[in-house]
Structure formats: C-alpha cells, structure tokens
Write a protein that holds these residues in place. Structure first.
Motif, mmCIF file in Angstrom:
data_model
loop_
_atom_site.group_PDB
_atom_site.id
_atom_site.type_symbol
_atom_site.label_atom_id
_atom_site.label_comp_id
_atom_site.label_asym_id
_atom_site.label_seq_id
_atom_site.Cartn_x
_atom_site.Cartn_y
_atom_site.Cartn_z
ATOM 1 N N HIS A 70 18.006 9.684 2.800
ATOM 2 C CA HIS A 70 16.831 10.164 2.069
ATOM 3 C C HIS A 70 16.924 11.658 1.767
ATOM 4 C CE1 HIS A 70 15.181 6.272 3.117
ATOM 5 N NE2 HIS A 70 14.285 6.495 2.186
ATOM 6 N N GLY A 71 18.085 12.247 2.014
ATOM 7 C CA GLY A 71 18.308 13.640 1.667
ATOM 8 C C GLY A 71 17.498 14.625 2.486
ATOM 9 N N ILE A 72 17.237 14.306 3.744
ATOM 10 C CA ILE A 72 16.449 15.193 4.593
ATOM 11 C C ILE A 72 17.305 16.380 4.987
ATOM 12 C CG2 ILE A 72 15.138 15.384 6.735
ATOM 13 C CD1 ILE A 72 13.934 13.550 4.498
ATOM 14 N N ARG A 73 16.844 17.584 4.660
ATOM 15 C CA ARG A 73 17.583 18.812 4.956
ATOM 16 C C ARG A 73 16.830 19.707 5.920
ATOM 17 N NH1 ARG A 73 20.005 20.168 -0.995
ATOM 18 N NH2 ARG A 73 21.250 18.294 -1.123
ATOM 19 N N SER A 74 15.538 19.478 6.072
ATOM 20 C CA SER A 74 14.745 20.253 7.024
ATOM 21 C C SER A 74 13.644 19.353 7.561
ATOM 22 C CB SER A 74 14.152 21.497 6.362
ATOM 23 O OG SER A 74 13.226 21.138 5.362
ATOM 24 N N ILE A 75 13.129 19.738 8.726
ATOM 25 C CA ILE A 75 12.069 18.948 9.333
ATOM 26 C C ILE A 75 10.922 19.855 9.741
ATOM 27 C CG2 ILE A 75 13.415 16.965 10.099
ATOM 28 C CD1 ILE A 75 13.703 18.346 12.796
ATOM 29 N N PRO A 76 9.724 19.350 9.739
ATOM 30 C CA PRO A 76 9.350 18.023 9.268
ATOM 31 C C PRO A 76 9.426 17.940 7.747
ATOM 32 C CG PRO A 76 7.371 19.264 9.803
ATOM 33 C CD PRO A 76 8.548 20.125 10.182
ATOM 34 N N THR A 77 9.765 16.766 7.261
ATOM 35 C CA THR A 77 9.709 16.461 5.833
ATOM 36 C C THR A 77 8.869 15.211 5.675
ATOM 37 O OG1 THR A 77 11.825 17.475 5.269
ATOM 38 C CG2 THR A 77 11.040 15.758 3.802
ATOM 39 N N PHE A 78 7.953 15.264 4.734
ATOM 40 C CA PHE A 78 7.077 14.136 4.428
ATOM 41 C C PHE A 78 7.458 13.592 3.062
ATOM 42 C CE2 PHE A 78 4.818 16.774 7.375
ATOM 43 C CZ PHE A 78 4.137 15.894 8.187
ATOM 44 N N ILE A 79 7.632 12.268 2.986
ATOM 45 C CA ILE A 79 7.909 11.612 1.706
ATOM 46 C C ILE A 79 6.877 10.511 1.533
ATOM 47 C CG2 ILE A 79 9.553 10.351 0.293
ATOM 48 C CD1 ILE A 79 11.801 11.530 1.942
ATOM 49 N N SER A 80 6.264 10.483 0.364
ATOM 50 C CA SER A 80 5.310 9.413 0.091
ATOM 51 C C SER A 80 5.913 8.460 -0.928
ATOM 52 C CB SER A 80 3.981 10.013 -0.365
ATOM 53 O OG SER A 80 3.744 9.848 -1.686
ATOM 54 N N PHE A 81 5.673 7.173 -0.698
ATOM 55 C CA PHE A 81 6.209 6.110 -1.542
ATOM 56 C C PHE A 81 5.060 5.250 -2.057
ATOM 57 C CE2 PHE A 81 9.493 7.123 1.533
ATOM 58 C CZ PHE A 81 10.662 7.138 0.792
ATOM 59 N N LYS A 82 5.166 4.848 -3.311
ATOM 60 C CA LYS A 82 4.244 3.870 -3.886
ATOM 61 C C LYS A 82 5.084 2.838 -4.602
ATOM 62 C CE LYS A 82 0.292 6.824 -4.203
ATOM 63 N NZ LYS A 82 -0.466 7.741 -4.992
ATOM 64 N N GLU A 83 4.828 1.578 -4.314
ATOM 65 C CA GLU A 83 5.588 0.462 -4.883
ATOM 66 C C GLU A 83 7.091 0.652 -4.667
ATOM 67 O OE1 GLU A 83 4.326 0.084 -8.939
ATOM 68 O OE2 GLU A 83 2.253 -0.305 -8.358
ATOM 69 N N GLY A 84 7.449 1.206 -3.501
ATOM 70 C CA GLY A 84 8.851 1.388 -3.148
ATOM 71 C C GLY A 84 9.512 2.604 -3.750
ATOM 72 N N VAL B 140 0.860 -1.186 0.000
ATOM 73 C CA VAL B 140 0.000 0.000 0.000
ATOM 74 C C VAL B 140 0.899 1.240 0.000
ATOM 75 C CG1 VAL B 140 -1.912 -1.143 1.194
ATOM 76 C CG2 VAL B 140 -0.127 -0.014 2.537
ATOM 77 N N PRO B 141 0.353 2.418 -0.317
ATOM 78 C CA PRO B 141 1.160 3.637 -0.244
ATOM 79 C C PRO B 141 1.676 3.871 1.176
ATOM 80 C CG PRO B 141 -0.940 4.064 -1.330
ATOM 81 C CD PRO B 141 -1.010 2.680 -0.772
ATOM 82 N N VAL B 142 2.847 4.489 1.265
ATOM 83 C CA VAL B 142 3.466 4.767 2.567
ATOM 84 C C VAL B 142 3.820 6.255 2.636
ATOM 85 C CG1 VAL B 142 5.394 4.248 4.113
ATOM 86 C CG2 VAL B 142 4.460 2.450 2.638
ATOM 87 N N LEU B 143 3.469 6.880 3.748
ATOM 88 C CA LEU B 143 3.861 8.261 4.014
ATOM 89 C C LEU B 143 4.802 8.240 5.204
ATOM 90 C CD1 LEU B 143 3.448 11.303 3.370
ATOM 91 C CD2 LEU B 143 1.703 11.302 5.153
ATOM 92 N N VAL B 144 6.002 8.793 5.020
ATOM 93 C CA VAL B 144 6.994 8.837 6.093
ATOM 94 C C VAL B 144 7.181 10.295 6.499
ATOM 95 C CG1 VAL B 144 9.357 8.303 6.777
ATOM 96 C CG2 VAL B 144 8.164 6.812 5.149
ATOM 97 N N GLU B 145 7.042 10.549 7.801
ATOM 98 C CA GLU B 145 7.342 11.881 8.330
ATOM 99 C C GLU B 145 8.682 11.801 9.039
ATOM 100 O OE1 GLU B 145 6.166 15.146 11.733
ATOM 101 O OE2 GLU B 145 5.323 13.135 11.839
ATOM 102 N N PHE B 146 9.631 12.616 8.617
ATOM 103 C CA PHE B 146 10.910 12.753 9.287
ATOM 104 C C PHE B 146 10.763 13.936 10.238
ATOM 105 C CE2 PHE B 146 11.861 10.507 5.424
ATOM 106 C CZ PHE B 146 12.837 9.595 5.793
ATOM 107 N N TYR B 147 10.978 13.708 11.531
ATOM 108 C CA TYR B 147 10.715 14.728 12.549
ATOM 109 C C TYR B 147 11.750 14.651 13.657
ATOM 110 C CZ TYR B 147 9.229 11.321 16.004
ATOM 111 O OH TYR B 147 9.224 10.307 16.920
ATOM 112 N N ALA B 148 11.665 15.592 14.602
ATOM 113 C CA ALA B 148 12.465 15.554 15.829
ATOM 114 C C ALA B 148 11.580 16.057 16.967
ATOM 115 C CB ALA B 148 13.710 16.427 15.704
ATOM 116 N N ASP B 149 11.818 15.536 18.159
ATOM 117 C CA ASP B 149 11.015 15.924 19.323
ATOM 118 C C ASP B 149 11.157 17.396 19.668
ATOM 119 O OD1 ASP B 149 9.940 13.394 19.699
ATOM 120 O OD2 ASP B 149 11.598 12.767 20.997
#
Length: 131
Positions: free
Chosen positions: A96-110, A47-56
């Motif tokens: 994943h090239g995260i340069r700022s947070i939060p960053t959201f990346i969505s993936f479909k079929e990898g 299924v589609p995946v949404l990843v949030e890169f964050y910090a507390d």
C-alpha cells in the motif's frame, strides 16, 4: 584525483543522492490506481473503510490509537475502522506504499479515496470516511 576536486565529488554525490530521493518520492504509490486493496476487510466491505497503518513503538501512533478505537465503536454500523501493525504486516504495508506512520487510508467500494500521514483528528477521520 586532486585533493582540490574532492569537494566537487562530494557535491556531485550529494546531488545524485538527492535526485534519487526526489525520483523515489515522485513514484506513484503502489495502491493508487488499483481497483481493490489486498485487505479482505476492504475487498468485501459494503461500507467505507478506514485503515490505520501503525506500530506499537511509534509515539504518534500510540497517541492516536485510543481515538481510532473510539471511532471504530462509534461508526461500527456505518463504516469499518481497521488498525494494521506494520511490523506484523510489513508486506501488506509495502503493497500500500506506506512510507511513514501513522498513515490513514480510506477506501470506498474497494478503491482508495483518501490518504493522510501523521496523527490526525477524529473529525478528519470522519471526513475521510465521508461521515
């Protein structure tokens, strides 16, 4: 070096630094062009995946966190939503090239299909998932 040339040297150094920053920002993100993410949740997802890169410690991350958790519960049968702490997973964030947070990346079929930085709305998250 004459004291009258100091301004030119400073201007040259600033221009060189700005050029370096511009080149760095123009470099493609490391995850783009890849077929698969290094995240197991993404690799094995049907299924589609949404990843949030964050910090507390990140204010916008804290404000959007409850929305991400709510979305995760709402779409659990149609998509996956993953929160990834960049302080605990710094290598993964860098890959994943995260340069700022939060960053959201969505993936479909990898494959990465969308990327947004900053606190975004639930509607935008759903759009990124294609739901």
């Amino acid at each position: 070096m004459k004291s009258s040339n100091i301004g030119l040297w400073i201007a040259g150094a600033v221009m060189a630094w700005c050029g370096w920053i511009a080149l760095d920002m123009a470099t493609p993100l490391s995850s783009q062009g890849r077929n698969y993410s290094t995240l197991p949740e993404v690799k094995n997802a049907t299924v589609p995946v949404l990843v949030e890169f964050y910090a507390d410690w990140c204010g916008p991350c804290r404000s959007v966190g409850p929305v991400v958790e709510e979305l995760s519960r709402e779409v659990s049968d149609r998509a996956k939503v993953v929160r990834l702490d960049v302080d605990l997973q710094s290598e993964l964030a860098a890959s994943h090239g995260i340069r700022s947070i939060p960053t959201f990346i969505s993936f479909k079929e990898g494959r990465e299909v969308a990327r947004e930085s900053g606190a975004i709305s639930k509607a935008k998250m759903l759009q990124m998932l294609g739901l």
